[in-house]
Design an enzyme around this catalytic site. Structure first.
Site, short mmCIF file in Angstrom:
data_model
loop_
_atom_site.label_atom_id
_atom_site.label_comp_id
_atom_site.label_asym_id
_atom_site.label_seq_id
_atom_site.Cartn_x
_atom_site.Cartn_y
_atom_site.Cartn_z
N LYS A 67 0.86 -1.18 0.00
CA LYS A 67 0.00 0.00 0.00
C LYS A 67 0.88 1.22 0.00
O LYS A 67 2.01 1.18 0.50
CB LYS A 67 -0.88 0.02 1.26
N1 GLU Z 1 -7.16 0.20 -3.24
C1 GLU Z 1 -7.95 -0.94 -3.53
C2 GLU Z 1 -8.00 -1.87 -2.30
O1 GLU Z 1 -7.86 -1.45 -1.19
C3 GLU Z 1 -7.54 -1.64 -4.81
C4 GLU Z 1 -6.13 -2.13 -4.85
C5 GLU Z 1 -5.66 -2.60 -6.22
O2 GLU Z 1 -6.45 -2.63 -7.14
O3 GLU Z 1 -4.47 -2.92 -6.32
O4 GLU Z 1 -8.26 -3.03 -2.43
#
Ligand code: GLU
Length: 447
Positions: free
Chosen positions: A134
């Site tokens: 993240k």
């Molecule tokens: N931000 C989204 C999540 O928390 C999508 C992450 C992604 O598509 O890599 O799952």
């Protein structure tokens, strides 16, 4: 002798540091909690129930890499500000690191750590070949111009350098970022490559616009996944979504798409709350409300519904509650107010541990984040596959494959919950741990 100015005074003359972050949880108990510590407690419970071996427990107790960059970006005024950006890579045993980039004034290292861990378990549960990561930049995108956001994004991407890549770590949108942000990231990353290789690296980010190589169905994917997840619960419980009353907290990408899709299936939206206020009515039109929020920045002042307090919103009689905002919104206090049958966690970490205890005692089912909002990263995976194969699938294909992934994960999560006699949250983590543990068992730990 004249006193030397403190070092931060000199820095302020060139860069204006941003205010310290505010506590995230709006709930009664959420403001005091450390998101990563809370996650570790839940993980521990799943590991105990599942008999996870010590070696795997150890490896998963901290992220593999934590990249922190402090970088300057020029504001429209010509002044520079210093921003802090994070990319935390939790685990990559199952595939390249994967996860969104968040722009918010609440971003902290602990928050990004927790979110990176949730991505590892989300991808493992969904059985897609990715690890977890993240990222985030501590900034308030609501007060930044488009040009400022572009400069922040490009400089952040540049400073991440080869810490991201289509076979290594693949960012995506999250709170405060969108397809445009991803296109800027992709373009900046591409321009750092040899000219003959540029087009081979489109898959460095997912959640791109269609023209930049994004997938149809990606924008609505998390909201779509929320509704597919709810559909599975409804099937198991012989419950009809046609006529079901629902409330949504947060009306950004996830909340607004979930509301639109659920109302097309016959659901009735009776309350919405966000950072600007709360509204309730007998039948809120999610399309109209989404247009209003896009123009006005929030639900406050929406004339076609009555405004109400946050507590009134939580206490609305409904069948389904979809939290789709920040973490730690459902504390013990909110959990006591809720009058729904099921909570579908569109947000990551929206429920505090005390909230979970109350919900469990009241018999309110929780479809947990790593399952309920997994639709986003699943369609990110589809986008990445399409980029690799130079293909472009149609919406029917994307949605059919997404539904199958969610059906499969639901069945595994429910079977695990029954086998271990644990709530869905712990069961979902335990399913993910099975997959991670199997991989560590085969491969061992190098060297
Ligand atoms: N931000 C989204 C999540 O928390 C999508 C992450 C992604 O598509 O890599 O799952």
């Amino acid at each position: 002798m004249a006193k030397k100015p403190a070092s931060n005074v000199r820095v302020q003359s060139r860069f204006t540091p941003i205010d310290p972050p505010k506590p995230v949880g709006d709930s009664s108990d959420g403001g005091e909690l450390n998101f990563f510590e809370v996650h570790l407690e839940q993980l521990h419970r799943a590991m105990e129930a599942n008999g996870t071996v010590p070696k795997v427990r150890l490896v998963l107790s901290e992220p593999k890499n934590e990249i922190i960059v402090n970088f300057p970006a020029m504001m429209d005024s010509g002044e520079y500000r210093l921003f802090t950006g994070y990319r935390i890579q939790h685990n990559n045993i199952l595939g390249p690191y994967k996860g969104g980039i968040r722009y918010s004034e609440h971003v902290t290292r602990e928050e990004v750590k927790a979110l990176s861990a949730l991505m590892t378990y989300k991808c493992a549960l969904m059985q897609i070949p990715f690890g977890g990561a993240k990222g985030g930049v501590r900034c308030n995108p609501r007060v930044l111009s488009r040009n400022e956001v572009e400069r922040i994004t490009r400089r952040f991407t540049h400073d991440l350098g080869s810490n991201i890549g289509p076979e290594y770590d693949i960012p995506a949108p999250d709170m405060g970022t969108n397809a445009q942000t991803m296109v800027w990231m992709m373009d900046t990353y591409m321009n750092g490559q040899d000219i003959t290789k540029k087009n081979a690296v489109r898959g460095v980010v997912t959640g791109k616009s269609l023209t930049a190589g994004g997938s149809v169905g990606r924008e609505k994917a998390t909201g779509q996944g929320v509704v597919f997840a709810l559909d599975e619960w409804a099937d198991e419980n012989n419950f009809s979504l046609d006529g079901a009353r629902f409330t949504v907290q947060g009306f950004g990408n996830v909340g607004s798409h979930a509301a639109r899709i659920l109302s097309k299936a016959g659901g009735i939206l009776v309350g919405v709350s966000d950072h600007t206020g709360s509204i309730c009515d007998e039948n809120i039109d999610p399309e109209e409300l989404a247009a209003y929020v896009a123009a006005n920045g929030g639900v406050a002042g929406y004339a076609k519904a009555a405004s109400c307090t946050r507590d009134d919103f939580f206490g609305l009689a409904c069948d389904v509650f979809i939290p789709a905002a920040l973490e730690f919104q459902i504390g013990a206090h909110e959990a006591k107010l809720l009058r729904c049958r099921v909570i579908v966690e569109g947000a990551n970490g929206p429920t505090t541990p005390a909230g979970d205890v109350v919900l469990e005692s009241r018999g309110i089912t929780v479809l947990p984040d790593i399952f309920a909002n997994g639709g986003g990263v699943v369609v990110s995976y589809f986008e990445w596959v399409q980029n690799r194969r130079s293909e472009s699938w149609d919406l029917k294909e994307v949605d059919t494959r997404l539904r199958a992934k969610i059906q499969d994960a639901y069945a595994r999560m429910r079977a695990k919950a029954t086998a271990l006699a644990v709530p869905n949250r712990i069961a979902a983590l335990a399913c993910a741990l099975d997959r991670l543990q199997a991989s560590y068992a085969e491969r061992g730990i190098f060297p």
